[in-house]
Scaffold this active site. Structure first.
Site, PDB file in Angstrom:
ATOM      1  CG  ASP A 182      -2.122  -0.881   1.042  1.00 41.53           C
ATOM      2  OD1 ASP A 182      -2.450  -1.660   1.964  1.00 41.53           O
ATOM      3  OD2 ASP A 182      -2.752  -0.777  -0.028  1.00 41.53           O
TER       4      ASP A 182
ATOM      5  CG  ASP B 272      -7.476  -2.806  -0.758  1.00 38.48           C
ATOM      6  OD1 ASP B 272      -6.614  -2.089  -1.296  1.00 38.48           O
ATOM      7  OD2 ASP B 272      -7.405  -3.173   0.432  1.00 38.48           O
TER       8      ASP B 272
END
Ligand code: DX5
Ligand code: ZN
Length: 218
Positions: free
Chosen positions: A33, A178
């Site tokens: 991320d 997600d």
């Protein structure tokens, strides 16, 4: 369904141990991320690049890079050398269609699969024109920026709609969800048609990562 474990919440002091444990637990991808402190509030640029480089040295499990950044083109350079399987950019980070198309092409020219991510408030129709050019749509089921949030239920019909469109148009694109995914809600996402689930805290904070991942893959 495949599992892409987000390493956002992994603490530095036990990072290597956790990466090894995730390999043993058979995560299908490591989800990286990348946040620039502009597109989203946090800045994880340095430590995500460090983690991704470390993982590349100790594991063959593929990298799934999620760029939550204002200038994706610059961050792509950092990750190309690590040969990630996916590099995903946010639809909302581009002012013009041409810029997005050029960026997707650049990812593919560097032997990575290209993905587009959409925030909860972005409608799926916005990315229909790109679906034949990408391998992955990353549907955010939380507002990007933090791990440990609650899944936004209204994003599930979006996934169903996207899945129907992909099937009706015989497209090859995978759907990845997600944010806020756990053992309680993953079945709903599976029924909605996702191919890959990104899971962070529900795996990293579980007392048995291998068991949690196996249950999620069912
Ligand atoms: C949020 C990130 C997600 C998040 C997932 O901006 O893109 O990948 O880290 O973590 P959990 O599963 O804890 O929501
Ligand atoms: Zn992510």
């Amino acid at each position: 369904m495949e599992i892409s474990t987000s390493i956002l919440s992994v603490k530095k002091e036990n990072a290597i141990r956790t990466f090894y444990d995730l390999e043993v637990a058979k995560t299908d991808y490591f989800h990286i991320d990348v946040m620039d402190g502009k597109f989203v509030e946090q800045n994880t640029m340095l430590h995500m690049l460090e983690y991704a480089t470390t993982i590349k040295h100790i594991s063959n499990i593929p990298l799934d890079v999620h760029l939550m950044v204002d200038k994706p083109r610059e961050q792509i350079e950092d990750y190309i050398d690590l040969k990630p399987t996916y590099i995903t950019v946010h639809y909302e980070a581009f002012k013009e269609e041409k810029q997005l198309e050029d960026t997707l092409l650049y990812i593919k020219q560097n032997a990575c699969r290209a993905g587009i991510s959409i925030k909860p408030d972005t409608s799926v129709e916005k990315i229909y024109p790109y679906l034949e050019k990408i391998s992955l749509v990353l549907v955010m089921t939380v507002e990007p920026g933090y791990g440990g949030q609650k899944l936004i239920e209204t994003t599930i019909p979006k996934i169903k709609k996207l899945k129907t469109y992909i099937e009706e148009n015989k497209l090859e694109c995978f759907i990845e969800a997600d944010g806020g995914i756990n053992l309680e809600n993953i079945e709903k996402l599976n029924e909605a048609g996702i191919d890959i689930a990104v899971v962070g805290s529900a795996i990293i904070n579980s007392n048995n990562m291998k068991e949690t991942i196996q249950k999620m893959k069912h």
